[in-house]
Design an enzyme around this catalytic site. Structure first.
Site, PDB file in Angstrom:
ATOM      1  N   ILE A   5       1.177  -0.730  -0.015  1.00  0.00           N
ATOM      2  CA  ILE A   5       0.040  -0.170   0.008  1.00  0.00           C
ATOM      3  C   ILE A   5       1.269   1.355  -0.331  1.00  0.00           C
ATOM      4  O   ILE A   5       0.469   1.831  -0.406  1.00  0.00           O
ATOM      5  CB  ILE A   5      -0.865   0.020   0.985  1.00  0.00           C
ATOM      6  CG1 ILE A   5      -2.470   1.218   0.661  1.00  0.00           C
ATOM      7  CG2 ILE A   5      -0.236  -0.220   2.194  1.00  0.00           C
ATOM      8  CD1 ILE A   5      -3.354   0.872   1.338  1.00  0.00           C
ATOM      9  N   SER A   6       2.193   0.962   0.122  1.00  0.00           N
ATOM     10  CA  SER A   6       2.507   2.735   0.129  1.00  0.00           C
ATOM     11  C   SER A   6       3.579   2.601  -1.071  1.00  0.00           C
ATOM     12  O   SER A   6       4.707   3.532  -1.179  1.00  0.00           O
ATOM     13  CB  SER A   6       3.807   1.730   1.748  1.00  0.00           C
ATOM     14  OG  SER A   6       5.020   0.905   0.987  1.00  0.00           O
ATOM     15  N   ALA A   7       3.179   2.028  -2.266  1.00  0.00           N
ATOM     16  CA  ALA A   7       3.907   1.879  -3.483  1.00  0.00           C
ATOM     17  C   ALA A   7       3.111   2.041  -4.491  1.00  0.00           C
ATOM     18  O   ALA A   7       2.755   0.694  -4.860  1.00  0.00           O
ATOM     19  CB  ALA A   7       4.996   0.747  -3.631  1.00  0.00           C
TER      20      ALA A   7
END
Length: 111
Positions: A5-7
């Site tokens: 989710i951080s990418a």
């Protein structure tokens, strides 16, 4: 495939590579944000089934997906056969009989 989710660029690349089409049925391994993104791509005529080995993850996903109107996403709760053996380090192992884990999850979905 690996998702993070951080990418968001990686999620977009993965979803594009999966060629998800409107109205289709999709199985998502790992119950999270990706299931909601897939639901957006398939639209209300499609269906997403998602599963995870963590009861905490599936409970949270069920709560949030329902609260945000993703009624065409079914979160399959983990079963004893879907949990990794004690001491396995929770690694996913590739083996030839993967259907014995996936088919019961799909069979449990409503409708």
């Amino acid at each position: 495939m690996i998702s993070s989710i951080s990418a968001p660029w990686l999620q977009a690349d993965m979803l594009e590579a999966a060629r998800i089409q409107r109205g289709r049925r999709v199985l998502a391994i790992g119950s999270g944000y990706d299931a909601a993104l897939m639901a957006e791509l398939i639209g209300p005529a499609g269906h997403v089934s998602t599963l995870d080995i963590s009861p905490a993850v599936t409970e949270r996903a069920t709560r949030f997906l329902s609260a945000t109107g993703y009624d065409h996403v079914y979160v399959s709760p983990p079963t004893p056969s879907s949990r990794p053996p004690v001491g396995s380090g929770r690694r996913l192992r590739r083996h030839g009989d993967h259907r014995r884990h996936l088919e019961p999850a799909l069979d449990r979905r409503p409708g």
